[in-house]
Design a protein around this motif. Structure first.
Motif, PDB file in Angstrom:
ATOM      1  N   PHE A 123      42.435 -55.650 -23.478  1.00  0.00           N
ATOM      2  CA  PHE A 123      41.820 -54.767 -22.482  1.00  0.00           C
ATOM      3  C   PHE A 123      41.775 -55.431 -21.097  1.00  0.00           C
ATOM      4  N   ILE A 129      43.763 -47.139 -14.303  1.00  0.00           N
ATOM      5  CA  ILE A 129      44.315 -45.857 -13.844  1.00  0.00           C
ATOM      6  C   ILE A 129      43.397 -45.330 -12.735  1.00  0.00           C
ATOM      7  N   GLU A 174      42.081 -42.239 -10.766  1.00  0.00           N
ATOM      8  CA  GLU A 174      42.029 -40.789 -10.963  1.00  0.00           C
ATOM      9  C   GLU A 174      41.585 -40.105  -9.675  1.00  0.00           C
ATOM     10  N   LYS A 212      49.043 -44.925 -12.353  1.00  0.00           N
ATOM     11  CA  LYS A 212      49.109 -46.320 -12.817  1.00  0.00           C
ATOM     12  C   LYS A 212      50.028 -47.055 -11.849  1.00  0.00           C
ATOM     13  N   PHE A 227      38.125 -40.123  -7.877  1.00  0.00           N
ATOM     14  CA  PHE A 227      37.238 -40.203  -9.042  1.00  0.00           C
ATOM     15  C   PHE A 227      37.162 -41.617  -9.611  1.00  0.00           C
ATOM     16  N   GLY A 228      37.703 -42.564  -8.879  1.00  0.00           N
ATOM     17  CA  GLY A 228      37.549 -43.969  -9.257  1.00  0.00           C
ATOM     18  C   GLY A 228      38.599 -44.470 -10.237  1.00  0.00           C
ATOM     19  N   LYS A 229      38.409 -45.757 -10.596  1.00  0.00           N
ATOM     20  CA  LYS A 229      39.354 -46.421 -11.486  1.00  0.00           C
ATOM     21  C   LYS A 229      38.767 -46.519 -12.885  1.00  0.00           C
ATOM     22  N   SER A 230      39.602 -46.400 -13.902  1.00  0.00           N
ATOM     23  CA  SER A 230      39.143 -46.724 -15.259  1.00  0.00           C
ATOM     24  C   SER A 230      40.353 -47.101 -16.091  1.00  0.00           C
ATOM     25  N   LYS A 231      40.068 -47.728 -17.215  1.00  0.00           N
ATOM     26  CA  LYS A 231      41.158 -48.126 -18.106  1.00  0.00           C
ATOM     27  C   LYS A 231      41.101 -47.294 -19.391  1.00  0.00           C
ATOM     28  N   PRO A 232      42.248 -46.902 -19.929  1.00  0.00           N
ATOM     29  CA  PRO A 232      42.217 -46.231 -21.230  1.00  0.00           C
ATOM     30  C   PRO A 232      41.800 -47.218 -22.316  1.00  0.00           C
ATOM     31  N   VAL A 233      41.133 -46.738 -23.358  1.00  0.00           N
ATOM     32  CA  VAL A 233      40.653 -47.655 -24.401  1.00  0.00           C
ATOM     33  C   VAL A 233      41.353 -47.457 -25.749  1.00  0.00           C
ATOM     34  N   GLY A 234      42.250 -46.464 -25.817  1.00  0.00           N
ATOM     35  CA  GLY A 234      42.879 -46.134 -27.097  1.00  0.00           C
ATOM     36  C   GLY A 234      43.497 -47.325 -27.805  1.00  0.00           C
TER      37      GLY A 234
END
Lengths: 389, 159
Positions: free
Chosen positions: B27, B34, B36, B94, B124-131
């Protein structure tokens, strides 16, 4: 060993095949080898439990259910083979439940470990889909765009496992999570955590609400009365859930907390379909429409509500029999073990019924019956943690 | 505590430690964030019909990748009476990519449409996928749970 004792081995075999069918086979069609063994299993459970009053009470209700459905279909223009099979599926669920009961009574280690193996395999399918391994995405591809969404979406998409949609997957994860919670499996909290995390990854809102409601009820019975350590575990899980929802942007689940879920297209469409169902049945309130092969053309969309579905096809008579059946299952789950964990399984099914099909869902109903029956063997207010090893 | 009990605990303990270490490493070091955002476009009511069925699309960029998903539901139709319509594109980016380049590829190259006027971009800010992270952690935990059963010899299937 008598011939009957030798033949009884059919019941565990039948149950194993039902487990494989329900949890591991791609959702291509519903024809399976378990349907060929089902009549033999039905005869066997009838012979084994012929002296049990409960068996005949439930058999009577199932027979009433099937008979009413067939008569309503006849009333609406005759019965065809498809309608007979559709009605007889209740007998299959009855057989699955009593087969589970027999196997739990006589081969408890077998069924406990089989459920672990079956769940592990389902979890692995989900895990490989999360990791976007092509083979597992393509093998279970239902052709509705779910796979494309998982592959293309840069953030997390909804994982669907071996089912037609993520909601069914979430439903089964919620059922297994609860089963592990009430069971005496070794490392039951670890297994439950795996089911719970996968439930989150399906992003099924109703499954999450159903699971939380059932766990809350369980905590009333078990945690506050007996064990503070368990309460801390669940507070920890709640905290992790909160952080995941906020930090990792599970849009579908987050909408439960900012209110948009209750004012969304999804909810509006479902309410509209219920209104359309009531309107369509306005001239046949008691008997409904009989078996409906193309629901969207009748009410304008997918029905996605167990109770509206029963009402649409079989009217108030169908609803009445459905409620009697639920009442018997609730009484049975309360009487067993002086209050058994099966009640929690029913709560999950009941809540899921508001936005999906539960007993009426061909994909999930067999596993619902297996875990409900398994739940009858575990008390709701277990005070001491035990394992079967 | 018996010898077998000690071994049981170790299987799960090492499994969980390994799961946490591997998934956290993946992680933190391998999963890309990403970004958004929502792009709002405006165009005339006459042109709107041609834009009302845009596809979800993945666009490969020179230094990144973008996933675009149109959203028509949340845009008010109150401007319709004035002959103006609006729609949104949810953009998940990305790496790096300019809106001009993304618009050019999405509208002109892939849908053969003119690029409409962009009037607003909400971050809408940054986040990482957790899948994949969750997948790695759960895979190790499931294998640990199964290994624990086999290593501790509890494979008696029929009572």
């Amino acid at each position: 060993m008598s011939l009957l004792n030798k033949l009884n081995i059919i019941l565990p075999i039948y149950l194993m095949i039902v487990l494989v069918d329900s949890l591991l086979m791609p959702p291509v069609d519903f024809i399976s080898i378990s349907n060929f063994i089902f009549p033999f299993a039905l005869i066997l459970v009838t012979v084994i439990y012929r002296k049990e009053r409960t068996f005949w009470i439930i058999a009577g209700i199932v027979a009433l259910n099937v008979l009413a459905r067939l008569l309503i279909n006849y009333w609406h223009g005759g019965i065809n083979t498809q309608e007979v099979i559709w009605s007889v599926r209740w007998v299959k669920l009855f057989t699955v439940a009593w087969s589970t009961y027999y196997v739990f009574q006589n081969h408890r280690a077998l069924i406990s470990k089989s459920l672990i193996v079956a769940f592990s395999a389902l979890a692995l399918i989900n895990i490989f889909q999360l990791m976007e391994i092509d083979f597992f995405l393509d093998l279970y591809d239902t052709g509705d765009g779910s796979v494309a969404l998982i592959r293309n979406n840069l953030l997390d998409s909804r994982v669907f496992g071996s089912f037609l949609n993520p909601n069914n997957n979430g439903f089964v994860m919620a059922l297994f999570g609860l089963y592990f919670l009430i069971s005496d499996q070794k490392y039951k909290y670890h297994w439950m955590a795996v089911a719970f995390v996968l439930l989150i990854m399906t992003q099924s809102r109703t499954a999450l609400v159903a699971f939380v409601a059932a766990v809350f009820l369980w905590s009333v019975f078990a945690v506050f009365r007996n064990n503070r350590r368990q309460l801390l575990i669940f507070l920890g899980i709640g905290l992790v859930l909160g952080i995941m929802l906020i930090q990792f942007k599970f849009m579908n689940l987050s909408s439960l907390f900012d209110g948009t879920a209750f004012n969304s297209n999804s909810v509006d469409t479902r309410l509209e379909m219920i209104a359309n169902t009531i309107e369509v049945n306005s001239e046949s309130v008691w008997t409904g429409q009989g078996k409906v092969n193309d629901i969207p053309s009748l009410i304008g969309g997918s029905i996605d509500n167990e109770y509206a579905f029963v009402y649409l096809e079989y009217g108030l008579i169908g609803i009445l029999i459905y409620l009697i059946m639920l009442l018997v299952l609730i009484i049975g789950s309360l009487k067993s073990q002086k209050g058994s964990g099966a009640l929690l399984i029913l709560i999950i099914a009941g809540v899921m019924g508001f936005t999906n099909l539960s007993f009426g869902n061909l994909e999930t109903a067999p596993i619902l019956m297996i875990l409900f029956t398994a739940g009858l063997f575990y008390p709701l207010n277990r005070s001491v943690e035990k394992t079967i090893e | 505590m018996s010898e077998s009990k000690k071994r049981e605990i170790k299987v799960m303990r090492y499994g969980i430690i390994l799961a946490v270490l591997l998934s956290a490493s993946y992680f933190l070091f391998f999963e890309e964030p990403i970004v958004e955002s929502r792009l709002t476009y405006t165009l005339s009511a006459d042109e709107y019909a041609r834009y009302s069925d845009l596809p979800n699309e993945v666009i490969q960029l020179e230094n990144g990748e973008a996933y675009l998903s149109p959203n028509y539901e949340s845009i008010s139709d109150t401007l319709q009476a004035k002959g103006v319509r609006r729609f949104e594109l949810k953009k998940f980016l990305k790496g790096r990519g300019e809106n001009d380049v993304i618009n050019e590829i999405y509208f002109k190259d892939q849908s053969k449409l003119e690029v409409p006027e962009l009037i607003k971009e909400l971050d809408f800010g940054k986040s990482k996928p957790v899948g994949k992270t969750v997948g790695i952690a759960l895979l190790i935990i499931i294998l640990s749970l199964l290994f624990d059963r086999f290593l501790n010899g509890s494979v008696q299937w029929i009572k």
